[in-house]
Design a protein around this motif. Structure first.
Motif, short mmCIF file in Angstrom:
data_model
loop_
_atom_site.label_atom_id
_atom_site.label_comp_id
_atom_site.label_asym_id
_atom_site.label_seq_id
_atom_site.Cartn_x
_atom_site.Cartn_y
_atom_site.Cartn_z
N GLU A 209 -11.22 -8.13 -0.05
CA GLU A 209 -10.97 -6.91 -0.82
C GLU A 209 -10.55 -5.76 0.10
O GLU A 209 -9.61 -5.01 -0.21
N LEU A 210 -11.22 -5.62 1.22
CA LEU A 210 -10.91 -4.54 2.15
C LEU A 210 -9.56 -4.76 2.83
O LEU A 210 -8.82 -3.81 3.09
N ARG A 211 -9.24 -6.01 3.11
CA ARG A 211 -7.94 -6.33 3.69
C ARG A 211 -6.82 -5.89 2.75
O ARG A 211 -5.80 -5.34 3.18
N GLN A 212 -7.01 -6.12 1.46
CA GLN A 212 -6.01 -5.72 0.48
C GLN A 212 -5.90 -4.21 0.39
O GLN A 212 -4.79 -3.65 0.29
N LYS A 213 -7.03 -3.51 0.45
CA LYS A 213 -7.00 -2.05 0.42
C LYS A 213 -6.21 -1.49 1.61
O LYS A 213 -5.44 -0.54 1.45
N ILE A 214 -6.42 -2.08 2.76
CA ILE A 214 -5.69 -1.63 3.95
C ILE A 214 -4.20 -1.90 3.80
O ILE A 214 -3.35 -1.07 4.14
N ALA A 215 -3.87 -3.07 3.27
CA ALA A 215 -2.48 -3.47 3.14
C ALA A 215 -1.69 -2.52 2.23
O ALA A 215 -0.52 -2.23 2.50
N VAL A 216 -2.33 -2.04 1.17
CA VAL A 216 -1.60 -1.21 0.19
C VAL A 216 -1.83 0.28 0.41
O VAL A 216 -1.25 1.10 -0.30
N ALA A 217 -2.65 0.64 1.40
CA ALA A 217 -2.96 2.05 1.63
C ALA A 217 -1.70 2.83 2.02
O ALA A 217 -0.91 2.39 2.85
N THR A 218 -1.55 3.99 1.41
CA THR A 218 -0.42 4.86 1.74
C THR A 218 -0.89 6.16 2.40
O THR A 218 -0.07 6.98 2.79
N LYS A 219 -2.21 6.34 2.51
CA LYS A 219 -2.77 7.52 3.15
C LYS A 219 -3.75 7.07 4.24
O LYS A 219 -4.44 6.07 4.09
N TRP A 220 -3.79 7.85 5.33
CA TRP A 220 -4.67 7.51 6.43
C TRP A 220 -6.13 7.45 5.96
O TRP A 220 -6.89 6.58 6.37
N GLY A 221 -6.52 8.37 5.11
CA GLY A 221 -7.91 8.42 4.67
C GLY A 221 -8.34 7.12 4.00
O GLY A 221 -9.44 6.61 4.27
N THR A 222 -7.49 6.59 3.14
CA THR A 222 -7.81 5.35 2.44
C THR A 222 -7.93 4.19 3.42
O THR A 222 -8.85 3.37 3.34
N GLN A 223 -6.98 4.14 4.35
CA GLN A 223 -7.00 3.06 5.34
C GLN A 223 -8.23 3.17 6.25
O GLN A 223 -8.88 2.17 6.55
N LEU A 224 -8.54 4.38 6.70
CA LEU A 224 -9.69 4.57 7.59
C LEU A 224 -11.00 4.23 6.90
O LEU A 224 -11.91 3.65 7.51
#
Length: 262
Positions: free
Chosen positions: A160-175
């Motif tokens: 789930e977290l891997r997918q969130k990182i893959a689709v993140a468009t903002k640094w905050g979401t990725q971090l």
């Protein structure tokens, strides 16, 4: 912060009597009010865990809440909880993120889940509303069964977290996702050695130190995981590579130890 152990070898509960850190008293009270407001009698009991429950949170921390419900929630109720989450995050400077874990009462009390939910409620959580289920369980020892149960969903969470990182468009979401993944991996790594250490740590640095006593060759990976916890910007490809490589190794090591012990 724990009470004294009931007897040698058994873990203590989170201290029920020590005061909560001042910054988190009102956010917790607001969470209880708002959750009760939207779910009403569907809620059996509410628990906090993590640094806030341990009274070791800094000026800002995640507010981790476990909601034990009399039944599974419907889509509308989950939507209402998301609204509550947003309000809580917006209303307090001390709360970095609000995390909800919702579990039906029958899943908590079934014998099949005792090494996960029984252990978690008894030794990792603090009841803030409702009938405290910790009183339904005896004290646990640290065992391999506990480590397996407490980390049994690692592959699902990492995916789930891997997918969130893959689709993140903002640094905050990725971090956020990278930090969450790093915390889960460090605690899962500690789970590999907890039964050997004879204790259950929740502080990440203590977890890493105990793990590295048994796996000193993984010091570079630990260093990189703490880099993510510090929320330093790392390219997606590097984050995912670390998650895949170390996560895969941790899961294979769980399987290997389980075969030896089983």
């Amino acid at each position: 912060m724990y009470k004294a152990k009931p007897r040698s070898g058994l873990l203590a509960e989170v201290d029920r009597n020590a005061p909560l850190q001042r910054e988190y008293v009102e956010p917790i009270a607001a969470a209880v009010r708002q959750i009760r407001g939207v779910l009403g009698d569907t809620i059996h009991s509410l628990y906090i865990s993590g640094d806030v429950a341990q009274r070791s949170a800094g000026d800002r921390a995640d507010l981790e809440l476990t909601l034990v419900t009399f039944r599974s929630l419907n889509v509308q109720e989950f939507t209402s909880l998301n609204t509550v989450r947003w309000r809580l995050e917006q209303s307090s400077d001390a709360v970095k993120r609000v995390e909800f874990d919702v579990v039906p009462l029958k899943d908590v009390t079934t014998l099949a889940n005792i090494f996960h939910w029984g252990f978690f409620i008894k030794h990792c959580a603090l009841c803030v509303s409702g009938d405290n289920l910790a009183d339904s369980f005896g004290h646990f020892e640290v065992s391999w069964e506990v480590s397996k149960a407490m980390n049994g969903d690692l592959s699902v969470k990492l995916r789930e977290l891997r997918q969130k990182i893959a689709v993140a468009t903002k640094w905050g979401t990725q971090l956020d996702a990278a930090e969450d993944a790093a915390k889960r991996l460090i605690r899962a790594a500690f789970g590999l050695v907890a039964h050997k250490e004879g204790r259950w740590d929740q502080d990440l640095k203590d977890c890493a130190e105990s793990f590295l006593k048994h796996y000193p060759d993984k010091s570079v990976e630990m260093e990189r995981l703490f880099y993510l916890i510090e929320r330093k910007p790392v390219k997606k490809r590097a984050v995912v590579a670390l998650m895949d490589a170390f996560g895969g190794w941790v899961q294979s090591e769980y399987a290997s130890i389980d075969r030896k012990i089983g």
